[in-house]
Each structure stands twice: as structure tokens, then as C-alpha cells.
Write a protein that holds these residues in place. Structure first.
Motif, PDB file in Angstrom:
ATOM      1  N   ILE A 198      33.002  35.726  32.385  1.00 19.12           N
ATOM      2  CA  ILE A 198      32.326  34.442  32.156  1.00 19.12           C
ATOM      3  C   ILE A 198      31.673  33.952  33.444  1.00 19.12           C
ATOM      4  CG2 ILE A 198      32.629  32.039  31.428  1.00 19.12           C
ATOM      5  CD1 ILE A 198      35.097  32.955  29.836  1.00 19.12           C
ATOM      6  N   ALA A 199      32.429  34.015  34.547  1.00 19.96           N
ATOM      7  CA  ALA A 199      31.910  33.540  35.836  1.00 19.96           C
ATOM      8  C   ALA A 199      30.703  34.356  36.280  1.00 19.96           C
ATOM      9  CB  ALA A 199      33.016  33.607  36.891  1.00 19.96           C
ATOM     10  N   ARG A 200      30.777  35.674  36.086  1.00 17.82           N
ATOM     11  CA  ARG A 200      29.675  36.539  36.514  1.00 17.82           C
ATOM     12  C   ARG A 200      28.408  36.234  35.725  1.00 17.82           C
ATOM     13  NH1 ARG A 200      32.551  40.786  36.923  1.00 17.82           N
ATOM     14  NH2 ARG A 200      32.207  41.665  34.867  1.00 17.82           N
ATOM     15  N   ARG A 201      28.563  35.970  34.428  1.00 17.83           N
ATOM     16  CA  ARG A 201      27.388  35.655  33.618  1.00 17.83           C
ATOM     17  C   ARG A 201      26.766  34.330  34.030  1.00 17.83           C
ATOM     18  NH1 ARG A 201      26.122  38.989  29.307  1.00 17.83           N
ATOM     19  NH2 ARG A 201      24.249  37.753  29.452  1.00 17.83           N
ATOM     20  N   ILE A 239      24.540  34.934  37.001  1.00 14.59           N
ATOM     21  CA  ILE A 239      23.253  35.482  36.546  1.00 14.59           C
ATOM     22  C   ILE A 239      22.377  34.379  35.966  1.00 14.59           C
ATOM     23  CG2 ILE A 239      22.162  37.073  34.910  1.00 14.59           C
ATOM     24  CD1 ILE A 239      24.767  38.773  35.124  1.00 14.59           C
ATOM     25  N   SER A 240      22.968  33.513  35.139  1.00 12.75           N
ATOM     26  CA  SER A 240      22.206  32.425  34.520  1.00 12.75           C
ATOM     27  C   SER A 240      21.646  31.473  35.562  1.00 12.75           C
ATOM     28  CB  SER A 240      23.092  31.665  33.529  1.00 12.75           C
ATOM     29  OG  SER A 240      22.401  30.580  32.964  1.00 12.75           O
ATOM     30  N   ALA A 241      22.445  31.196  36.598  1.00 14.12           N
ATOM     31  CA  ALA A 241      21.988  30.284  37.650  1.00 14.12           C
ATOM     32  C   ALA A 241      20.726  30.813  38.329  1.00 14.12           C
ATOM     33  CB  ALA A 241      23.097  30.068  38.677  1.00 14.12           C
ATOM     34  N   ALA A 242      20.678  32.144  38.530  1.00 18.25           N
ATOM     35  CA  ALA A 242      19.504  32.732  39.178  1.00 18.25           C
ATOM     36  C   ALA A 242      18.344  32.897  38.203  1.00 18.25           C
ATOM     37  CB  ALA A 242      19.883  34.094  39.776  1.00 18.25           C
ATOM     38  N   GLU A 243      18.657  33.299  36.964  1.00 13.76           N
ATOM     39  CA  GLU A 243      17.598  33.626  36.002  1.00 13.76           C
ATOM     40  C   GLU A 243      16.996  32.392  35.355  1.00 13.76           C
ATOM     41  OE1 GLU A 243      17.130  35.864  31.667  1.00 13.76           O
ATOM     42  OE2 GLU A 243      18.784  36.421  32.992  1.00 13.76           O
ATOM     43  N   ASP A 244      17.841  31.435  34.951  1.00 12.94           N
ATOM     44  CA  ASP A 244      17.374  30.334  34.111  1.00 12.94           C
ATOM     45  C   ASP A 244      17.161  29.017  34.853  1.00 12.94           C
ATOM     46  OD1 ASP A 244      17.381  31.810  31.681  1.00 12.94           O
ATOM     47  OD2 ASP A 244      19.558  31.666  31.645  1.00 12.94           O
ATOM     48  N   ALA A 292      32.191  28.861  41.886  1.00 11.20           N
ATOM     49  CA  ALA A 292      33.065  28.900  40.711  1.00 11.20           C
ATOM     50  C   ALA A 292      33.678  30.282  40.548  1.00 11.20           C
ATOM     51  CB  ALA A 292      32.273  28.517  39.459  1.00 11.20           C
ATOM     52  N   PHE A 293      32.868  31.317  40.769  1.00 11.86           N
ATOM     53  CA  PHE A 293      33.382  32.697  40.696  1.00 11.86           C
ATOM     54  C   PHE A 293      34.499  32.899  41.719  1.00 11.86           C
ATOM     55  CE2 PHE A 293      33.699  37.162  41.352  1.00 11.86           C
ATOM     56  CZ  PHE A 293      33.271  37.775  40.187  1.00 11.86           C
ATOM     57  N   ASP A 294      34.266  32.466  42.959  1.00  8.62           N
ATOM     58  CA  ASP A 294      35.282  32.596  44.013  1.00  8.62           C
ATOM     59  C   ASP A 294      36.537  31.810  43.664  1.00  8.62           C
ATOM     60  OD1 ASP A 294      33.638  34.224  45.487  1.00  8.62           O
ATOM     61  OD2 ASP A 294      32.906  32.627  46.794  1.00  8.62           O
ATOM     62  N   ALA A 295      36.361  30.607  43.119  1.00  8.53           N
ATOM     63  CA  ALA A 295      37.512  29.762  42.783  1.00  8.53           C
ATOM     64  C   ALA A 295      38.389  30.419  41.721  1.00  8.53           C
ATOM     65  CB  ALA A 295      37.031  28.392  42.301  1.00  8.53           C
ATOM     66  N   VAL A 296      37.756  31.008  40.711  1.00  6.37           N
ATOM     67  CA  VAL A 296      38.522  31.697  39.658  1.00  6.37           C
ATOM     68  C   VAL A 296      39.317  32.855  40.262  1.00  6.37           C
ATOM     69  CG1 VAL A 296      38.304  33.142  37.603  1.00  6.37           C
ATOM     70  CG2 VAL A 296      37.014  31.029  37.772  1.00  6.37           C
ATOM     71  N   MET A 297      38.694  33.598  41.178  1.00  8.43           N
ATOM     72  CA  MET A 297      39.377  34.729  41.826  1.00  8.43           C
ATOM     73  C   MET A 297      40.569  34.251  42.647  1.00  8.43           C
ATOM     74  SD  MET A 297      37.725  37.508  40.962  1.00  8.43           S
ATOM     75  CE  MET A 297      38.000  38.738  42.239  1.00  8.43           C
ATOM     76  N   LYS A 298      40.446  33.056  43.263  1.00  9.32           N
ATOM     77  CA  LYS A 298      41.498  32.569  44.164  1.00  9.32           C
ATOM     78  C   LYS A 298      42.643  31.894  43.419  1.00  9.32           C
ATOM     79  CE  LYS A 298      38.379  31.843  48.089  1.00  9.32           C
ATOM     80  NZ  LYS A 298      37.592  30.829  48.836  1.00  9.32           N
ATOM     81  N   ILE A 299      42.322  31.095  42.411  1.00  8.57           N
ATOM     82  CA  ILE A 299      43.380  30.288  41.802  1.00  8.57           C
ATOM     83  C   ILE A 299      43.901  30.854  40.492  1.00  8.57           C
ATOM     84  CG2 ILE A 299      42.477  28.189  42.860  1.00  8.57           C
ATOM     85  CD1 ILE A 299      41.312  27.353  40.225  1.00  8.57           C
ATOM     86  N   GLY A 300      43.166  31.829  39.909  1.00 10.55           N
ATOM     87  CA  GLY A 300      43.666  32.463  38.702  1.00 10.55           C
ATOM     88  C   GLY A 300      43.580  31.584  37.472  1.00 10.55           C
ATOM     89  N   GLY A 325      41.781  28.174  36.429  1.00 11.14           N
ATOM     90  CA  GLY A 325      40.409  28.631  36.644  1.00 11.14           C
ATOM     91  C   GLY A 325      39.424  28.122  35.618  1.00 11.14           C
ATOM     92  N   ARG A 326      39.941  27.663  34.463  1.00  8.39           N
ATOM     93  CA  ARG A 326      39.032  27.136  33.445  1.00  8.39           C
ATOM     94  C   ARG A 326      38.302  25.887  33.931  1.00  8.39           C
ATOM     95  NH1 ARG A 326      43.784  24.630  32.659  1.00  8.39           N
ATOM     96  NH2 ARG A 326      43.827  22.576  31.644  1.00  8.39           N
ATOM     97  N   ILE A 327      38.898  25.165  34.909  1.00 13.16           N
ATOM     98  CA  ILE A 327      38.311  23.890  35.347  1.00 13.16           C
ATOM     99  C   ILE A 327      37.031  24.124  36.149  1.00 13.16           C
ATOM    100  CG2 ILE A 327      38.746  21.720  36.567  1.00 13.16           C
ATOM    101  CD1 ILE A 327      41.782  22.289  36.042  1.00 13.16           C
ATOM    102  N   PRO A 328      37.046  24.960  37.219  1.00 21.13           N
ATOM    103  CA  PRO A 328      35.770  25.219  37.902  1.00 21.13           C
ATOM    104  C   PRO A 328      34.753  25.912  37.001  1.00 21.13           C
ATOM    105  CG  PRO A 328      37.524  26.617  38.791  1.00 21.13           C
ATOM    106  CD  PRO A 328      38.174  25.575  37.949  1.00 21.13           C
TER     107      PRO A 328
END
Length: 424
Positions: free
Chosen positions: A275-278, A281-286, A301-309, A313-316
């Protein structure tokens, strides 16, 4: 109990295999290796239902070698080592290496993938991995470097029609019924190029009819799937249809819908990193240049999910989804690189103008490399007009501004610098 239609219709030979002609057609790379009787380790990357598992089984049958299967969802390091030991002890001198097929290899942890390295490198097993995710993100580099990567494409409409007609005419159970494929548009749309999903839909529709004669229409398919919406492959729907709805909701500036589809993915057990990776992509493309901070927030947000699990992680992720959905939109950078790539394909390797070339040696300097280049910082406003495109393309425009407030500033600066060249 009868096997599902998709399993009954699984091809046993390459001649029965539908699609992927770029890999298994006459003279194609995989076909050549299979016909030669020797294959190297490789990873098959493609969406669900395009024949990854089937292709691995066909190869094992053709090569007449032991075939071991592991699912990355249910197998651990211990299972991997046990299979490797079986392969090592069961191999005869000079015989083909046993094939180890790992479905959903992207779900293997680093330690699980590490446990495969030695066996793959020494040829104890020939690894065939299957993944729906980009292997460069999910497969460790040492393992990826030891495997070829083959990309499988979604099945074309012609492939899917061939599959439907074969099922109706050749399947032992379906051919006992009188099935007429009057309309197939709805089945094609719902299946999304997924052969397994297509056959599941056909089976669902046929089994729901009490009459021996079944006339398949778009209306009938839609009605049956509304009554039983997830009966034809929940995992495939969750992973591809819902991520599509999520990204389109962001693009369409609807934060409520973006949160809803994100919640559907979370409840369905989707990988948070996916989800974070997509969203990156959306941030750059759209969103792009209309709000360049969107890409920074998506990365954060991607980094935060990786760090806090999980589940925090649903919050960021939610914060990012709302931010992206409510941001102004521009795809000018996305369209610009597309135009640039198309120009390169059409015009080939145009020479770099001499004044832009690097001149690290005295000979290059004597030949005129870098001669005439104007250093922008030596001029007022840190700009001076000069040619940067190849001679044959010097008047070509690739980036066209879209006039959101943030991007309008960039456009006005280009007008100030370049004048007529940037007037739309």
C-alpha cells in the motif's frame, strides 16, 4: 469430490499452455531451454492466473526430474532445509537438478531466502520462484543475481476466449451440459486477465443454473457475482481490483473513498508495504509538480510503516492517503518522461552537442569538447540561453506545464527564461 474447473483445465504440456508466447512460443528463450533439457534458476513475475505455477509443473514433467513445492505463506526455514536435503540425497549422478518451486516467493523473509542461496549456487536445486510483486523490492539481491527474471503478461482477450471455448468443449463435466457463450464481456471484465478467476466465474455461473442448457450472458454473470461477489477468488480481487480503486480515488481527489478502499485492503490482509509503495508511485505520477511535498510525505509514510510496524502503521498510511487525495493534481512529469522515452525510441542515440560534453583529457579539450559552454552561475539570475538538446531535437518540447498554483510558478519562470519556446 470433483476438482475445481481451474484445476481440471490446468494444461499438462506446453502445446496446451495458453499465452506467454514471448517466453514459450517457438524459438522463445524458455522454450529453447526446456527443449534442450536443461534450465537455470529463474523467477516468474506476473499477476495472478497467468500460468506461473502451471509453467513450473510443465517444465518438471518435461524434464522428468523431481519437483518440490513450497508456499512462502506456510513454509519456514526448517521446511526449506528439509526440501534441500531431500533434493541433495535423492539426486543421481549427472541427472538434472530437482526443481524447487516456491509460490509467492516475495513473502519469504530474508532468512528464508538466505537459506536457499547455497543450494541454488551449487546446483543442488533449480529454483523456480513465482511472484506477483516486483522482485527487485522483495527478493534479496544475492538470490536475484543467481536467477533469470521472466515477466509474464496478463492474458489477452483472444487467450481468454480460447480458454473458455476449450473449457466448454473439453472439460469432462461442462461438456455434459449444453453451454452457449452468447456474451463474454462481463466475464472478461471481472476476470481482469486472470485465467483462474475466469474459469471460477464460468463454473459459478454454470453451477447456479438448474437447467441442462446454460446461455451465458453479461446480465447473468453480473447477477450471479452480485449474489456471491467473492466466490471467484477473493485474493485476486483484493490485490488488484481494490488497489486500482484506491489509486483512482486518490487521483480523483476523494479522501473518503481512498480511506474506504485502504480499509478494505487492511481488512483483507494486504501487505502494508505494498500500500505504501503504491502511494509513493501515486505521489509522483498523479500529484507531481502540483505539490512536490506529496512525494516527501509518501516516502515518510513508507519509512514510518517500516519502523513502527502494524497495526500502528495504518495511521501514517491513512494520513498520507488523505493528503494525496486532497492535494492538487498534475501528471506533467509523468507525461513528460513518457514523451521523452518515446522520442528516444524514435530518434535513436543522438550525439551530445560538443559544448555539453565532458573534457577530462587534453585531447578532448583540443577536439572542442566543452568548448563554448556557458556556466549559468556566471550570468544574472543564474541563467543564460544556450542549446541543451541534440541538434536534431533542439526545438522539441517534452514537458508541458499544467497550471495548478504551484506549477504555474514553474511555468512562469520558464517563460521568463526561454520566452517563445515555452509558450503553449
Amino acid at each position: 469430490m470433483s476438482k475445481p474447473l481451474a484445476e481440471r483445465m490446468r494444461p499438462a504440456t506446453l502445446d496446451e499452455y495458453i499465452g506467454q508466447r514471448h517466453l514459450v512460443g517457438e524459438g522463445a528463450v524458455l522454450r529453447k531451454m526446456i527443449d534442450a533439457g536443461r534450465i537455470t534458476s529463474f523467477i516468474l513475475w506476473g499477476p495472478p492466473g497467468v500460468g506461473k505455477t502451471t509453467l513450473a509443473q510443465i517444465i518438471a514433467n518435461k524434464l522428468e526430474c523431481p519437483f518440490y513445492t513450497l508456499s512462502a505463506v506456510t513454509s519456514g526455514v526448517k521446511d526449506v532445509r528439509e526440501v534441500i536435503e531431500k533434493a541433495r540425497s535423492g539426486r543421481f549422478f549427472n541427472s538434472a537438478s530437482p526443481i524447487l518451486f516456491i509460490d509467492e516467493i516475495h513473502r519469504f523473509s530474508k532468512s528464508q531466502q538466505d537459506s536457499l542461496l547455497g543450494a541454488v549456487e551449487k546446483g543442488v536445486v533449480t529454483l523456480i520462484g513465482a511472484t506477483t510483486e516486483n522482485p527487485s523490492f522483495e527478493v534479496i539481491r544475492p538470490l536475484l543475481s543467481r536467477c533469470q527474471l521472466y515477466v509474464l503478461k496478463p492474458l489477452e482477450k483472444e487467450d481468454l476466449m480460447q480458454l473458455l471455448e476449450r473449457a466448454v468443449s473439453q472439460d469432462s463435466e461442462l461438456k455434459q451440459r449444453h453451454i452457449v457463450l452468447k456474451e463474454t464481456g462481463a466475464m472478461m471484465r471481472y476476470s481482469g486477465g486472470d485465467a483462474r478467476k475466469l474459469l471460477n466465474i464460468l463454473e459459478l455461473v454454470v453451477e447456479a443454473e438448474s437447467s441442462n442448457e446454460v446461455v451465458v450472458t453479461d446480465e447473468l454473470v453480473a447477477a450471479r457475482l452480485q449474489q456471491n461477489p467473492l466466490a471467484y477468488d477473493k485474493d485476486g480481487e483484493m490485490h488488484y481490483d481494490i488497489i486500482s480503486a484506491f489509486i483512482k480515488s486518490i487521483r480523483g481527489s476523494d479522501p473518503d473513498a481512498a480511506l474506504y478502499w485502504m480499509a478494505r485492503m487492511i481488512e483483507g490482509g494486504e501487505d502494508p508495504q505494498f500500500i505504501a509503495r503504491r502511494m509513493v508511485i501515486s505521489a509522483a505520477e498523479d500529484i507531481g509538480l502540483a505539490n512536490p511535498n506529496a512525494l516527501l510525505l509518501a516516502n515518510a509514510a513508507f519509512d514510518a510503516v517500516m519502523k513502527i510496524g502494524w497495526p500502528e502503521g495504518r495511521i501514517p498510511l491513512a494520513e498520507c492517503a488523505v493528503y494525496l487525495a486532497t492535494s492538487p493534481k498534475s501528471n506533467s512529469a509523468y507525461m513528460g518522461i513518457g514523451a521523452a522515452l518515446q522520442t528516444v525510441k524514435q530518434t535513436g542515440n543522438q550525439p551530445v552537442p560538443l559544448h555539453l560534453r565532458n573534457a577530462p583529457t587534453e585531447l578532448m579539450a583540443q577536439l572542442g569538447y566543452s568548448d563554448g559552454y556557458k556556466y549559468a552561475h556566471d550570468f544574472p539570475g543564474n541563467f543564460v540561453e544556450q542549446q541543451f538538446m541534440p541538434d536534431a531535437l533542439q526545438h522539441t518540447r517534452l514537458w508541458h506545464a499544467q497550471h495548478s498554483p504551484a506549477e504555474e510558478k514553474l511555468y512562469q519562470r520558464m517563460l521568463l527564461c526561454w520566452g517563445e519556446r515555452f509558450k503553449e
